[in-house]
Scaffold this motif. Structure first.
Motif, PDB file in Angstrom:
ATOM      1  N   HIS A 131     -18.242   2.728  15.557  1.00 46.77           N
ATOM      2  CA  HIS A 131     -17.894   3.179  14.209  1.00 46.77           C
ATOM      3  C   HIS A 131     -18.423   2.233  13.132  1.00 46.77           C
ATOM      4  N   TYR A 152     -19.021   7.480   4.921  1.00 47.18           N
ATOM      5  CA  TYR A 152     -18.331   7.226   6.191  1.00 47.18           C
ATOM      6  C   TYR A 152     -16.901   7.765   6.211  1.00 47.18           C
ATOM      7  N   LYS A 179     -16.278  10.745   8.676  1.00 45.74           N
ATOM      8  CA  LYS A 179     -15.418  10.392   9.804  1.00 45.74           C
ATOM      9  C   LYS A 179     -14.232  11.345   9.861  1.00 45.74           C
ATOM     10  N   ILE A 189     -19.136  10.478  13.108  1.00 49.34           N
ATOM     11  CA  ILE A 189     -19.352  11.134  11.819  1.00 49.34           C
ATOM     12  C   ILE A 189     -19.849  12.559  12.049  1.00 49.34           C
TER      13      ILE A 189
END
Length: 309
Positions: free
Chosen positions: A154, A169, A173, A194
């Motif tokens: 991540h 992000y 995400k 993502i």
């Protein structure tokens, strides 16, 4: 099957983009194809070093037109449509692991537990206008929770996203967490990553982001693979992996939009779709993990996704 090279891939796809598109769109499609061919080749070069054998290129084309790049005519406002797509389900464990294991299988981060899909869709409308957008997903689906692996994956994605837009992000995400859900299980498919869509292809900055995604696949995934490729496992861990493979299969067959699209598309090679599924899987009755166990540790995260970066 042919040996895979960038030029052979590009040659295979020539003519798959409808000729009624403008020269600008044709050039854009060529640029996308070169980008996708390059990342595919770079990733397979790395995997070949581990595998100790050469990967081959297997090509196919639909009788209706298209292949890996599909073209279609539909009613309504859309006159024609082109889709350029690369889907990498890093699959089947390297032979290098067999030197250390009796079976080619991984527990913490198997090769078939990482998924990358990047695409561009361009449509020509009846009024002559051409519109297009980029989309994609990069996610990880381990059988056991290794926090440092999830953090690395991540953080690599976040660092890449932040170079383009600080909002990417957290937004992408969240989108990924919301997409990869198995409703009937009350779980997510994996630890996320993502997921993005509808980034207009007319904006050069969006192509730059897509390009960054392709360059992030190897640094996000390969260190995790190398860290665990020689892990050993117990019978209990193998049985748990098979159960997790079952969950992965359930999502792909019942809820994944790409899978449904491919199954409904006339002439689409179904083997290409099913290649994304695990080689083996298992289902059982009342096989919930023991509270506090390593298996339960993963399930708790799958039920309530964490922030990793």
């Amino acid at each position: 099957m042919e040996a895979m090279t960038e030029e052979k891939i590009l040659s295979f796809f020539q003519g798959c983009i409808p000729n009624d598109f403008s020269s600008r769109t044709q050039t854009q499609a060529d640029r996308i194809l070169r980008l996708f061919a390059k990342v595919r080749e770079e990733l397979l070069q790395e995997l070949q070093k581990i595998e100790g054998a050469e990967f081959k290129l297997d090509t196919w084309k639909r009788a209706e037109g298209g292949g890996g790049v599909m073209s279609a005519i539909s009613e309504g406002e859309v006159l024609s449509k082109a889709n350029v797509d690369i889907s990498i389900v890093t699959g089947k464990v390297p032979k290098a692991a067999v030197k250390h294991l009796h079976q080619a299988a991984k527990i913490t981060t198997s090769l078939d537990e990482s998924h990358f899909n990047l695409r561009v869709v361009v449509m020509k409308l009846n009024d002559g206008a051409e519109v297009g957008w980029y989309g994609g997903v990069m996610d990880i689906n381990p059988s056991y929770l290794v926090p440092e692996d999830a953090t690395h994956f991540h953080k690599t994605l976040k660092d890449m996203c932040d170079k383009h837009d600080a909002s990417y992000y957290p937004r992408f995400k969240k989108w990924c967490d919301e997409y990869f859900v198995i409703p009937h299980r009350g779980e997510h498919r994996g630890l996320g990553g993502i997921f993005f869509d509808n980034l207009m292809s007319q904006e050069e900055g969006n192509f730059s982001f897509l390009e960054s995604c392709t360059k992030t696949i190897i640094p996000a995934y390969l260190p995790i693979l190398k860290a665990h490729m020689c892990d050993t496992y117990s019978d209990q861990e193998m049985a748990w992996k098979q159960l997790r493979n079952g969950r992965y299969t359930e999502f792909n067959l019942m809820h994944d939009k790409g899978m449904k699209f491919g199954l409904q598309l006339s002439g689409f090679r179904k083997e290409t779709l099913f290649a994304s599924l695990p080689l083996t899987a298992m289902w059982g009755y009342k096989l919930d993990p023991e509270p506090g166990s390593r298996e339960d540790e993963l399930v708790q995260v799958l039920r309530c996704p964490r922030e990793w970066a």
